[in-house]
Design a protein around this motif. Sequence first.
Motif, PDB file in Angstrom:
ATOM      1  N   ARG A  44       0.825  -1.205   0.000  1.00  0.00           N
ATOM      2  CA  ARG A  44       0.000   0.000   0.000  1.00  0.00           C
ATOM      3  C   ARG A  44       0.870   1.271   0.000  1.00  0.00           C
ATOM      4  O   ARG A  44       0.552   2.257   0.647  1.00  0.00           O
ATOM      5  N   GLY A  45       1.973   1.191  -0.717  1.00  0.00           N
ATOM      6  CA  GLY A  45       2.885   2.325  -0.835  1.00  0.00           C
ATOM      7  C   GLY A  45       3.950   2.397   0.234  1.00  0.00           C
ATOM      8  O   GLY A  45       4.851   3.230   0.157  1.00  0.00           O
ATOM      9  N   ASN A  46       3.872   1.521   1.245  1.00  0.00           N
ATOM     10  CA  ASN A  46       4.804   1.559   2.369  1.00  0.00           C
ATOM     11  C   ASN A  46       5.944   0.572   2.164  1.00  0.00           C
ATOM     12  O   ASN A  46       5.727  -0.617   1.930  1.00  0.00           O
ATOM     13  N   LYS A  47       7.156   1.068   2.269  1.00  0.00           N
ATOM     14  CA  LYS A  47       8.354   0.251   2.052  1.00  0.00           C
ATOM     15  C   LYS A  47       8.476  -0.791   3.167  1.00  0.00           C
ATOM     16  O   LYS A  47       8.183  -0.508   4.322  1.00  0.00           O
ATOM     17  N   GLN A  48       8.981  -1.993   2.817  1.00  0.00           N
ATOM     18  CA  GLN A  48       8.960  -3.102   3.761  1.00  0.00           C
ATOM     19  C   GLN A  48      10.328  -3.689   4.097  1.00  0.00           C
ATOM     20  O   GLN A  48      10.470  -4.386   5.100  1.00  0.00           O
ATOM     21  N   ALA A  49      11.336  -3.455   3.280  1.00  0.00           N
ATOM     22  CA  ALA A  49      12.574  -4.236   3.371  1.00  0.00           C
ATOM     23  C   ALA A  49      13.249  -4.143   4.731  1.00  0.00           C
ATOM     24  O   ALA A  49      13.610  -5.159   5.338  1.00  0.00           O
ATOM     25  N   LEU A  50      13.439  -2.938   5.236  1.00  0.00           N
ATOM     26  CA  LEU A  50      14.236  -2.781   6.453  1.00  0.00           C
ATOM     27  C   LEU A  50      13.473  -3.254   7.682  1.00  0.00           C
ATOM     28  O   LEU A  50      14.079  -3.751   8.641  1.00  0.00           O
ATOM     29  N   GLY A 106      -2.007   2.282  -7.906  1.00  0.00           N
ATOM     30  CA  GLY A 106      -2.354   3.597  -8.434  1.00  0.00           C
ATOM     31  C   GLY A 106      -3.314   4.412  -7.605  1.00  0.00           C
ATOM     32  O   GLY A 106      -3.452   5.614  -7.829  1.00  0.00           O
ATOM     33  N   ASP A 107      -3.993   3.805  -6.616  1.00  0.00           N
ATOM     34  CA  ASP A 107      -4.963   4.572  -5.838  1.00  0.00           C
ATOM     35  C   ASP A 107      -4.435   4.972  -4.469  1.00  0.00           C
ATOM     36  O   ASP A 107      -5.199   5.453  -3.624  1.00  0.00           O
ATOM     37  N   VAL A 108      -3.135   4.807  -4.216  1.00  0.00           N
ATOM     38  CA  VAL A 108      -2.552   5.249  -2.950  1.00  0.00           C
ATOM     39  C   VAL A 108      -2.537   6.777  -2.912  1.00  0.00           C
ATOM     40  O   VAL A 108      -2.159   7.440  -3.881  1.00  0.00           O
ATOM     41  N   ALA A 109      -2.967   7.344  -1.785  1.00  0.00           N
ATOM     42  CA  ALA A 109      -2.988   8.801  -1.629  1.00  0.00           C
ATOM     43  C   ALA A 109      -1.605   9.311  -1.236  1.00  0.00           C
ATOM     44  O   ALA A 109      -0.812   8.608  -0.594  1.00  0.00           O
ATOM     45  N   ALA A 110      -1.315  10.542  -1.602  1.00  0.00           N
ATOM     46  CA  ALA A 110      -0.036  11.155  -1.255  1.00  0.00           C
ATOM     47  C   ALA A 110       0.081  11.317   0.260  1.00  0.00           C
ATOM     48  O   ALA A 110      -0.908  11.521   0.958  1.00  0.00           O
ATOM     49  N   VAL A 117      -8.524  -5.832 -12.317  1.00  0.00           N
ATOM     50  CA  VAL A 117      -9.962  -5.835 -12.574  1.00  0.00           C
ATOM     51  C   VAL A 117     -10.403  -4.392 -12.775  1.00  0.00           C
ATOM     52  O   VAL A 117      -9.700  -3.454 -12.396  1.00  0.00           O
ATOM     53  N   GLU A 118     -11.554  -4.222 -13.393  1.00  0.00           N
ATOM     54  CA  GLU A 118     -12.077  -2.870 -13.544  1.00  0.00           C
ATOM     55  C   GLU A 118     -12.505  -2.347 -12.175  1.00  0.00           C
ATOM     56  O   GLU A 118     -13.065  -3.079 -11.365  1.00  0.00           O
ATOM     57  N   PHE A 119     -12.216  -1.086 -11.913  1.00  0.00           N
ATOM     58  CA  PHE A 119     -12.468  -0.466 -10.605  1.00  0.00           C
ATOM     59  C   PHE A 119     -11.791  -1.271  -9.490  1.00  0.00           C
ATOM     60  O   PHE A 119     -12.396  -1.584  -8.463  1.00  0.00           O
ATOM     61  N   ALA A 120     -10.532  -1.624  -9.728  1.00  0.00           N
ATOM     62  CA  ALA A 120      -9.758  -2.386  -8.752  1.00  0.00           C
ATOM     63  C   ALA A 120      -9.607  -1.597  -7.457  1.00  0.00           C
ATOM     64  O   ALA A 120      -9.501  -0.375  -7.454  1.00  0.00           O
ATOM     65  N   ASP A 121      -9.582  -2.340  -6.356  1.00  0.00           N
ATOM     66  CA  ASP A 121      -9.351  -1.764  -5.031  1.00  0.00           C
ATOM     67  C   ASP A 121      -8.339  -2.662  -4.317  1.00  0.00           C
ATOM     68  O   ASP A 121      -8.704  -3.501  -3.496  1.00  0.00           O
ATOM     69  N   PRO A 122      -7.039  -2.516  -4.635  1.00  0.00           N
ATOM     70  CA  PRO A 122      -6.043  -3.427  -4.060  1.00  0.00           C
ATOM     71  C   PRO A 122      -5.908  -3.328  -2.545  1.00  0.00           C
ATOM     72  O   PRO A 122      -5.267  -4.188  -1.940  1.00  0.00           O
TER      73      PRO A 122
END
Length: 528
Positions: free
Chosen positions: A110-116, A156-160, A372-377
């Motif tokens: 969801r836009g959040n980095k995970q590695a460290l 693509g739908d992650v907010a800034a 999918v159309e109107f995807a909500d990951p």
Amino acid sequence: MLKNCVLIAAFVVLLAPWPSEARLVRLVVEHTRVFAEGMSFGSVGPYERLDGIAYFEIDPDDPLNAILVNIEKAPRNSNGLVEFRAPFFILKPQDITKGNQKLFYVINNRGNKQALGYFNFSPSGPGINNPLTAADAGDGFLMRQGYTVVDAGWQGDVAAGNNRLFPTLPVATQPDGNPIVAPVRIEYSDRTIPTEGTFTLGLEGSPNFVSYGTADTDTTSATLTVRETLDGPKTLILPTKWAFGTCPTGADSLVPDETNICLFDGFRAEAIYELIYLAKNPLVMGLGYAVTRDLGSFLRNQTTDDAGNPNPLAPDATSAGIKRAYSFGGSSTGMYSRDFLYLGFNEDESHRRVFDAMWIHKPGTHRLFANVEFADPNTYSRQDDRQNFLSTSYPPLTFSVTTDPISGVRDGLVKRPATDPLIFQSDTENEFWVMKASLNVTNGLGQPVPVPANVRLYFLSSFQHGGNSPAPTFPAPAGICQNPGNPNHHGPTVRALLTALDDWADRGIPPPPSNYPTVSAATLVPLA
């Protein structure tokens, strides 16, 4: 003379760009900064952090891309290609020759980095999005091993906000240019309602994501219901009792808009609300898979982009470049990784394998259904909420190609021997209770299914889904739950598994055999 001319012509053809291919066309490094305050990580030395933007163009008619939903309805440039872009993030040795020549693409959640958070025991925990300090580096495990860590925005739908990574993806339209409109179903519950009596929510349910706007603000064109329990009867909320818009204090403060919902009496956190409304302007969300594919391929295989910008990981007189590439996705991006694999995105536009090995962590048998159309990951199914959303049950569910006895669908996640990677999937107990992990090894009738030779399944016994805290406390805090959490830490286990995955992919050393509950071993049993 003729022979020389033919050779020269062939050489020119080989050097010329192929504009019809799907690929990363430009990689712009905007910032290069010292990482971890210049700390030296063993024999590898100090690291640096690169941030920038990757620009992509893909051919919507290429069979590798045509599988993307609505790609044929995306806008095209003058060359007939679909354009999009994504921010990227790289942690690499300052002296690349001292690294291990291995790319570790840890896909953000969801836009959040995970590695460290997963691998370095960073005190900042998982989702550390602006790692720069020595403290952020944790104990430096990945750096001491010499990995180059990569990530890029795909959802693509992650907010800034909070340095989250997200791409800029095109909106699909009707052939005549009019908006695409279709019904969308959303559920709100204690997972999305911040406090009892909240009057306003974004249509998606969380401020961290951009909602699809409604095509009709007349509430009689939509349906809002409430129920007290998961399987309880749905009670219709009259169209006069709610509106599209914001109302921080109730009906008197309503400001109509297309992307929020206002419930005049306020949302109850213990109830479950279902909204079905006409949404418009779907993103071509499946292009996120192309971000991961084409950035990974570029960093591994190319010397420069189309504009002549250098690949910062490319081979030169002193470096052999990247010889191995691995990916890791956890939870939501474990689901993403299963779909990435199933849709064939481990094959790049030149028909090369992108990742030698993929590690899929704690998704159960869910696929993310971003394509999918109107995807909500952001959303997913579980037994206590949204239990009938598609990601919980749509085949294929197994890595092996099998015939699903419920639907009759014959399919599998692993079916491309030329480009399929080596695969680890690891699951905790949560995934058996909540995400139907048992369907990795059984079909819908409880009959065993085989595990392919290039796949290992591992069960993290007595671990909970969220076990990434580097400093567990006893007892663990309850968080959003009634009972205390499980303090067991994933960290030592995932480090051991990464070492085994690397040994398998790089040295041909087989990893431990699968260790996963199965019917044949009587370790997978009916609930009763």
